[in-house]
Write an enzyme that holds these catalytic residues in place. Structure first.
Site, PDB file in Angstrom:
ATOM      1  N   SER A 223       6.480  52.500  13.046  1.00 50.48           N
ATOM      2  CA  SER A 223       7.592  52.334  13.970  1.00 50.48           C
ATOM      3  C   SER A 223       7.487  53.302  15.150  1.00 50.48           C
ATOM      4  CB  SER A 223       8.898  52.539  13.223  1.00 50.48           C
ATOM      5  OG  SER A 223       8.751  53.647  12.392  1.00 50.48           O
TER       6      SER A 223
ATOM      7  N   SER B  77       5.845  65.243  13.501  1.00 46.98           N
ATOM      8  CA  SER B  77       5.094  64.072  13.062  1.00 46.98           C
ATOM      9  C   SER B  77       5.912  63.296  12.048  1.00 46.98           C
ATOM     10  CB  SER B  77       3.760  64.542  12.467  1.00 46.98           C
ATOM     11  OG  SER B  77       3.501  63.952  11.226  1.00 46.98           O
ATOM     12  N   LYS B  78       5.605  61.994  11.952  1.00 50.35           N
ATOM     13  CA  LYS B  78       6.311  61.176  10.975  1.00 50.35           C
ATOM     14  C   LYS B  78       6.103  61.709   9.566  1.00 50.35           C
ATOM     15  CE  LYS B  78       5.778  56.843  13.376  1.00 50.35           C
ATOM     16  NZ  LYS B  78       5.241  55.504  13.247  1.00 50.35           N
ATOM     17  N   ARG B  79       5.001  62.432   9.376  1.00 51.39           N
ATOM     18  CA  ARG B  79       4.719  62.991   8.045  1.00 51.39           C
ATOM     19  C   ARG B  79       5.752  64.025   7.634  1.00 51.39           C
ATOM     20  NH1 ARG B  79      -0.556  63.858   9.981  1.00 51.39           N
ATOM     21  NH2 ARG B  79      -1.364  61.763  10.139  1.00 51.39           N
ATOM     22  N   ASP B  80       6.499  64.537   8.588  1.00 51.05           N
ATOM     23  CA  ASP B  80       7.518  65.533   8.246  1.00 51.05           C
ATOM     24  C   ASP B  80       8.530  64.966   7.254  1.00 51.05           C
ATOM     25  OD1 ASP B  80       6.218  67.124  10.024  1.00 51.05           O
ATOM     26  OD2 ASP B  80       7.669  66.885  11.652  1.00 51.05           O
TER      27      ASP B  80
END
Ligand code: GLU
Length: 544
Positions: free
Chosen positions: A14, A250-253
């Site tokens: 997204s 980052s989306k990984r957060d």
């Protein structure tokens, strides 16, 4: 040359804040220079691209109001199609041209062979560079017979390449760092590096404005321009966006936050640190999915969100949808994003889009990373909520409800929501905050703030006054904010008490706490029956 910028997301997930900022800066640059802003969907990675992600990106850009002049839904003769997967003929024609001119060649190596070459390079502590192989016709025929499919590689230039970045200045890659990159994969699709060059050129892009993570790809792209003898566009790479602790946002957060919460929960329940079956059961995810997630084999946002919902932890907001669900206004988010790495050159912070365009100047983009400050964004959102007119605010609230089905306002007619918005407009930073602040309208108080009860009902004759207030309100022929206010003012005057001594007992009775908007507005909105019922309940609950 006319100014043409483009936003070129890969539909592998997204839209997140980094993408929003890139798209915004591209749009500002195009608008400032009377140019055009293009949208292109880079879906050449067949394994990772999805139609759903592409649709989500278009939806989010539209919600943000970032309108493209050319792109999906805004076709322009000569530049489309705008999905790379629909442009294979174009790429193949150029690849044929490069093969014929000797600037590209077919390579037949298997993954295993390449891995072996890489292992040798790494054992010798050398950077791996692909070694061109000279193959005779028989070998190629044998490979083909064995079912191998070739990739096409670019014969990289043998000299240093320099990117003249509009923000960062000159960035060089030396000849020995340049590799013969793959330009067409075995599945027949071009690589990102190749498609991006062909499209930027064919779409007449004059400035490539993108995130700094692509800076070191640019030399690869310049190698392709050179092989084709095409003039490259200008380049500008935007600084990274960082979390408050300076780590890259980052989306990984999200995965990180959920993983930490799961580990804490595991410690608390004294469970086997490797057994995540309980969490799988609680979240409805599979055991494999959860075990993989906890072992950092994947960072699935769906898994992270399921864990967060179960453990009741708040995930960082990163994707556009997070902000929409959080009750932010697109204009406020856009305004905030504009200030991430750029400034209008003065101390203006709240500046609407046309002022941003007027002030836009690429030379004022910072080189160093920009820090994302969620509190500042919330403040800015509050400023926007305060300044928009009520009709616009109501429309924005409707768009919030489209994605917030559990909001207590879901299903409420716009006319009535408008009354709530009028009351809360000066007091809330987000629509999600409104949900919380106004919850007492929807549920009667069942727990009571003990301090407030003591101070406003039990001490100082609060309950006795509340009984008088109730009687006076019950006698009102018309339940309007004005009449209620007159009545309460009258009571304060006739009993020689301050208005607070009337309003506070009322607040506690109606909400269970000592906080609410203006008391007459609150009563009017709550309605006669409900208000009087609550007063009655409070009087009997707290009667001594
Ligand atoms: N498709 C690339 C991405 O999503 C962007 C490429 C570019 O802007 O050149 O990261």
């Amino acid at each position: 040359m006319s100014v043409r910028t483009r936003f070129a997301p890969s539909p592998t997930g997204s839209l997140h804040v980094g993408g929003v900022r890139t798209a915004l800066f591209c749009l500002l640059h195009a608008r400032r220079h009377g140019g055009r802003f293009l949208l292109r969907i880079e879906d050449t990675d067949r394994a990772r691209s999805t139609e759903e992600a592409a649709e989500g990106i278009l939806r989010d850009l539209r919600w943000l109001g970032l309108r493209w002049d050319e792109g999906p839904g805004a076709e322009q003769a000569g530049t489309g199609p705008y999905f790379q997967a629909q442009r294979l003929d174009l790429y193949n024609a150029v690849i044929d041209q490069l093969l014929a001119s000797g600037h590209a060649y077919e390579a037949w190596d298997t993954h295993a062979e390449l891995d072996a070459e890489r292992a040798i390079a790494s054992a010798a502590k050398l950077n791996f560079r692909y070694v061109r192989k000279v193959l005779d016709a028989d070998t190629i025929a044998a490979y083909r017979a064995a079912g191998r499919t070739p990739v096409v590689r670019l014969a990289a230039p043998r000299h240093d390449l320099h990117v003249e970045d509009e923000i960062l200045g000159q960035v060089t890659q030396t000849a020995d760092e340049l590799d013969d990159i793959v330009i067409r994969k075995a599945d027949g699709f071009p690589t990102y590096h190749f498609a991006v060059v062909i499209d930027d050129y064919k779409m007449g892009v004059s400035l490539v404005l993108r995130g700094q993570e692509h800076l070191m790809n640019t030399h690869k792209h310049l190698g392709i321009y050179e092989a084709l003898n095409w003039a490259p566009p200008k380049y500008a790479h935007l600084p990274l966006i960082a979390n408050p602790d300076n780590t890259k946002m980052s989306k990984r957060d999200k995965a990180k936050t959920s993983r930490e919460a799961a580990r804490r929960a595991q410690v608390e329940r004294k469970g086997d640190p490797k057994d995540w079956s309980w969490l799988a059961e609680a979240t409805g995810r599979t055991v494999d999915d959860l075990a993989g997630f906890m072992a950092k084999q994947h960072d699935s946002i769906a898994t992270a969100e399921a864990i967060a919902a179960f453990l009741k932890v708040k995930l960082p907001m990163i994707e556009v949808m997070d902000f929409r669900k959080g009750g932010y206004l697109p204009e406020a988010l856009i305004n905030y994003m504009a200030l991430l790495g750029w400034s209008p050159g003065d101390d203006r912070e709240v500046l609407p889009f046309d002022q941003m365009v007027a002030a836009w100047d690429l030379t004022r983009v910072n080189k160093t990373q920009a820090k994302f400050d969620a509190e500042k964004l919330a403040w800015m959102n509050g400023e926007y909520i305060k300044k928009v007119d009520l009709d616009t605010l109501t429309v924005a609230h409707t768009s919030y409800l489209d994605v917030a089905p559990t909001s207590p306002f879901a299903g409420m007619p716009a006319e009535r929501r408008r009354a709530f918005l009028a009351l809360y407009q000066p007091r809330i930073a987000t629509f999600a905050e409104l949900d919380e602040a106004a919850r007492f309208f929807f549920v009667r108080p069942s727990t009571w703030d003990a301090k407030a009860v003591q101070k406003h009902l039990l001490a100082d004759g609060g309950l006795e006054r509340l009984a008088l207030i109730r009687d006076a309100l019950a006698a009102l022929p018309e339940w309007s904010a004005t009449d209620i206010q007159l009545t309460l003012d009258g009571l304060a005057a006739s009993h020689d008490v301050k208005l607070g001594q009337i309003a506070q007992p009322l607040r506690v009775a109606l909400t269970g706490t000592a906080v609410s908007p203006q008391i007459h507005d609150t009563l009017a909105l709550l309605g006669r029956t409900e208000s009087l019922d609550r007063l009655k309940a409070a009087l009997s609950t707290h009667a001594r």
